[in-house]
Design an enzyme around this catalytic site. Structure first.
Site, PDB file in Angstrom:
ATOM      1  CB  CYS A 211      -3.416  -0.066  -8.034  1.00 46.25           C
ATOM      2  SG  CYS A 211      -4.892   0.389  -7.109  1.00 46.25           S
TER       3      CYS A 211
ATOM      4  CB  CYS B 125      -3.253   0.233  -4.428  1.00 46.91           C
ATOM      5  SG  CYS B 125      -4.610  -0.584  -5.265  1.00 46.91           S
ATOM      6  CG  ASP B 126       0.704   0.838  -4.582  1.00 46.50           C
ATOM      7  OD1 ASP B 126       0.397   0.354  -3.481  1.00 46.50           O
ATOM      8  OD2 ASP B 126       0.880   0.151  -5.602  1.00 46.50           O
TER       9      ASP B 126
END
Length: 317
Positions: free
Chosen positions: A139, A142-143
């Site tokens: 992701c 996300c990261d």
């Protein structure tokens, strides 16, 4: 193993990510006395994530496991009955709906909230497990923040891979897009955007065969034209390795009863969590091929619980 029906509930929730736990919070506060089964991965995909910095209410960030534990405790505080167990079969032919847990126990439910999530597809390399949370991610949104001004690689050749590469290009110093085929499968618009982004380098006809690094990912072992006599081995120096080869929605046991798209995402009606079966709702990543964020999953879990409450009230149950 023979099935035995020994329980009935007004609201059954299958899955324990942000969608499932949020649905349990709202359903509990509405006095629906929900029963939630946590599934194969209690806490969902976020339990494999280290830092979560984009979930509202945590200004200093929070680990994925801690966020899920907080949501679980909040649901339990309001009386949600949270249990270990995996849904292995379903019969949504008529209400009350029947869901089999662990192949033996059947729960009858007046309403059902499906929050079983989606599983990211991996290449199947042992190094993906070795470096999970240490440079391997599925992701980018996300990261990606953790890789500002660093070198990263994205695996995949479709729209999702191109979107992730472009997103990461706005943060990272260099982005390698590792593509197994000699072309991109993405739409023409996405392809053009990739080729016009100066810090994205597309590596066509490359396969990842391993990762390396001491305390996290430091690079990837690639093979160009694998299987041919003149195959070329290439190592690239990277800090992050992002998988973008798709997700598999965990919807198989519900497919005979619900409509899904060609990948398996459950189709819902008019932007709501409602499915074509009255009293059955789908929330979170199992019905979301687009966003796949903790906050959107939580929001859809809230909607599903409110819809369940309204359905039961209208039915006089």
């Amino acid at each position: 193993m023979s099935e035995t029906t020994n329980e009935r509930t007004r609201c059954l929730i299958i899955g324990s990510g942000p969608a499932g736990y949020t649905a349990a919070i709202y359903a509990s506060r509405a006095n629906l006395n929900p029963v939630l089964y946590e599934g194969i991965q209690p806490g969902g995909q976020l339990t494999t994530t280290t830092e979560v910095e984009n979930f509202p209410g945590y200004p200093e960030g929070v680990t994925g496991p801690q966020l899920m534990e907080d949501l679980k405790k909040q649901a339990e505080r309001f009386g949600a009955d949270i249990r270990m167990g995996i849904a292995t079969a379903a019969d949504l032919g008529q209400a009350p709906y029947r869901v089999t847990i662990d192949g033996e126990k059947v729960i009858e439910a007046e309403t059902l909230i499906i929050a079983t999530g989606a599983t990211a597809k991996y290449l199947g390399l042992p190094d993906e497990q070795k470096y999970a949370g240490m440079g391997v991610s599925a992701c980018a949104t996300c990261d990606g923040f953790f890789y500002r001004r660093k070198n990263v690689a994205v695996v995949g050749g479709g729209d999702t891979a191109c979107e992730e590469a472009i997103y990461l290009a706005g943060l990272a110093k260099q982005v390698y897009l590792i593509v197994r085929k000699p072309f991109l499968r993405a739409s023409k618009v996405m392809q053009e955007r990739v080729f016009q982004t100066p810090n994205i380098q597309v590596l066509f006809e490359h396969n990842t065969v391993g990762l390396f690094g001491e305390n996290g990912v430091e690079g990837a072992h690639l093979v160009k034209r694998r299987g041919e006599p003149d195959e070329e081995r290439v190592d690239i120096a990277i800090d992050g390795f992002f998988l973008a080869i798709g997700h598999k929605p965990n919807s198989d046991i519900f497919k005979p009863w619900l409509e899904t798209d060609e990948v398996g995402y459950i189709l819902t009606l008019d932007g709501t969590p409602r499915t074509k079966v009255p009293g059955v709702f789908a929330a979170g990543d199992v019905a979301d091929p687009h966003y796949r964020q903790a906050i959107t999953a939580a929001g859809s879990g809230c909607k599903a619980a409110i819809e369940a409450e309204r359905y039961l009230a209208a039915a006089g149950k």
